[in-house]
Scaffold this active site. Structure first.
Site, PDB file in Angstrom:
ATOM      1  N   ASP A  42       0.832  -1.201   0.000  1.00  0.00           N
ATOM      2  CA  ASP A  42       0.000   0.000   0.000  1.00  0.00           C
ATOM      3  C   ASP A  42       0.867   1.252   0.000  1.00  0.00           C
ATOM      4  O   ASP A  42       0.361   2.365  -0.107  1.00  0.00           O
ATOM      5  CB  ASP A  42      -0.987  -0.007   1.167  1.00  0.00           C
ATOM      6  CG  ASP A  42      -0.332   0.028   2.533  1.00  0.00           C
ATOM      7  OD1 ASP A  42       0.914  -0.117   2.606  1.00  0.00           O
ATOM      8  OD2 ASP A  42      -1.051   0.186   3.541  1.00  0.00           O
ATOM      9  N   SER A  43       2.184   1.061   0.065  1.00  0.00           N
ATOM     10  CA  SER A  43       3.128   2.164  -0.157  1.00  0.00           C
ATOM     11  C   SER A  43       2.977   2.759  -1.549  1.00  0.00           C
ATOM     12  O   SER A  43       3.542   3.826  -1.842  1.00  0.00           O
ATOM     13  CB  SER A  43       4.565   1.687   0.063  1.00  0.00           C
ATOM     14  OG  SER A  43       4.814   0.470  -0.618  1.00  0.00           O
ATOM     15  N   ASP A  81      -0.852  -6.304  -0.219  1.00  0.00           N
ATOM     16  CA  ASP A  81      -0.956  -5.569   1.038  1.00  0.00           C
ATOM     17  C   ASP A  81      -2.396  -5.084   1.207  1.00  0.00           C
ATOM     18  O   ASP A  81      -2.945  -4.428   0.312  1.00  0.00           O
ATOM     19  CB  ASP A  81      -0.015  -4.370   0.980  1.00  0.00           C
ATOM     20  CG  ASP A  81       0.529  -3.972   2.326  1.00  0.00           C
ATOM     21  OD1 ASP A  81       0.131  -4.559   3.332  1.00  0.00           O
ATOM     22  OD2 ASP A  81       1.372  -3.046   2.355  1.00  0.00           O
ATOM     23  N   LYS A 111      -1.012  -9.489   3.058  1.00  0.00           N
ATOM     24  CA  LYS A 111      -0.284  -9.003   4.229  1.00  0.00           C
ATOM     25  C   LYS A 111      -1.195  -8.101   5.044  1.00  0.00           C
ATOM     26  O   LYS A 111      -1.866  -7.230   4.483  1.00  0.00           O
ATOM     27  CB  LYS A 111       0.982  -8.229   3.847  1.00  0.00           C
ATOM     28  CG  LYS A 111       1.775  -7.739   5.078  1.00  0.00           C
ATOM     29  CD  LYS A 111       3.071  -7.076   4.687  1.00  0.00           C
ATOM     30  CE  LYS A 111       2.883  -5.667   4.198  1.00  0.00           C
ATOM     31  NZ  LYS A 111       2.361  -4.751   5.264  1.00  0.00           N
ATOM     32  N   GLU A 113      -1.250  -5.431   8.340  1.00  0.00           N
ATOM     33  CA  GLU A 113      -0.592  -4.702   9.419  1.00  0.00           C
ATOM     34  C   GLU A 113      -1.253  -5.162  10.711  1.00  0.00           C
ATOM     35  O   GLU A 113      -2.438  -4.931  10.933  1.00  0.00           O
ATOM     36  CB  GLU A 113      -0.711  -3.199   9.204  1.00  0.00           C
ATOM     37  CG  GLU A 113       0.136  -2.713   8.038  1.00  0.00           C
ATOM     38  CD  GLU A 113       0.349  -1.210   8.040  1.00  0.00           C
ATOM     39  OE1 GLU A 113      -0.032  -0.537   9.022  1.00  0.00           O
ATOM     40  OE2 GLU A 113       0.907  -0.704   7.050  1.00  0.00           O
ATOM     41  N   GLU A 179       9.178  -4.200  11.095  1.00  0.00           N
ATOM     42  CA  GLU A 179       9.598  -2.906  10.545  1.00  0.00           C
ATOM     43  C   GLU A 179      10.056  -1.946  11.636  1.00  0.00           C
ATOM     44  O   GLU A 179       9.339  -1.718  12.618  1.00  0.00           O
ATOM     45  CB  GLU A 179       8.459  -2.267   9.743  1.00  0.00           C
ATOM     46  CG  GLU A 179       8.849  -0.926   9.132  1.00  0.00           C
ATOM     47  CD  GLU A 179       7.842  -0.398   8.127  1.00  0.00           C
ATOM     48  OE1 GLU A 179       8.048   0.726   7.625  1.00  0.00           O
ATOM     49  OE2 GLU A 179       6.852  -1.101   7.847  1.00  0.00           O
TER      50      GLU A 179
END
Length: 269
Positions: A42-43, A81, A111, A113, A179
């Site tokens: 999502d970056s 993501d 993925k 978070e 991270e």
């Protein structure tokens, strides 16, 4: 071809490589380089869509980007993501959104978070056949709450990361991104769980490493302190675009070899 099962066996044996990609041409290059995992992060919100954070990225955007990456990938494992508020609100919508990445975009895994709210969700997704990569430490979707600062810097927060890592491994996650956490914390997490850890700003004791492709190739406007630049694509693009502009303005381009003349069409009026 890299699989979820194969990646699990890599823990503690050989380094795992992971990079982001958001489009087919980049994914093809990353795949052909032999990278194990392509993360459609999502970056993309920061790198490609002009946003200041990842928060505005939508499920539809992630589905489209993931599908493009999958179409260009032959060997790497493609992980989608899940964007902000696409999971963790209620189980039904979380499963539906994650399922779209496999059903519609043909991703290999998703993925999340992660936090206390994703332990049971991870277990349920895995039960339904949706492989899950967990993500602890700095989670950019919580930027409004914690900013971009290093996480796990005191005993309580470090212990929480360790316990959440164990919980997600027990829930069936096949790997864990760590991270921006102290390297000694990342090492203890890596030693404590039997699934591979993939670090970004978490030191060299993780089972693998991941970076954002724009940082690696020199396209980022701002590079985080834990990233490294391995190329200068931005400078090459600037040279090429500038050369094109100069060639058009000087009349050098297009030259005769760039055009076609049809002799019978000389006199139309």
């Amino acid at each position: 071809m890299v699989t979820v099962r194969a990646l699990r066996t890599k823990a503690g044996t050989e380094p795992i490589t992971m990079l982001t990609a958001y489009d087919a041409p980049t994914a093809r290059i990353v795949d052909e380089a032999g990278i194990d995992i392509i993360l459609v992060g999502d970056s993309v919100g920061n790198t490609s869509l002009g946003h200041e954070s990842t928060l505005p990225v939508t499920v539809d955007e992630m589905q489209s980007r993931t599908a493009a990456v999958v179409r260009a990938t032959e060997d790497a494992l493609v992980v989608a993501d899940m964007p902000f508020l696409s999971f963790g609100v209620d189980e039904a919508s979380s499963i539906e959104n994650c399922g779209r990445m496999l059903k519609e975009a043909n991703a290999d895994a998703v993925k999340l978070e992660s936090g206390p709210h994703t332990v049971e969700l991870t277990k349920r997704l895995v039960q339904l056949g949706i492989p899950v990569m967990a993500h602890l430490g700095l989670t950019p979707q919580h930027v409004k709450e914690v900013g971009y600062s290093r996480q796990g810097t005191n005993r309580d927060s470090a212990r929480e990361i360790l316990e959440l890592a164990k919980a997600h491994a027990d829930a069936g996650a096949f790997s864990l991104v760590l991270e921006h956490v102290p390297s000694n914390v990342a090492k203890q997490v890596t030693d404590a769980i039997d699934i591979p850890t993939i670090g970004i700003g978490a030191g060299s004791d993780c089972d693998g490493q991941v970076l954002v492709i724009d940082d690696v190739i020199g396209m980022s406007q701002r590079t985080p302190p834990f990233a490294a630049q391995f190329g200068d694509v931005k400078s090459e693009m600037e040279k090429a675009v500038g050369a094109y502009r100069d060639a058009v303005e000087s009349g050098e381009f297009p030259a005769d070899e760039h055009s076609h003349v049809e002799d019978e069409l000389d006199e139309l009026y």
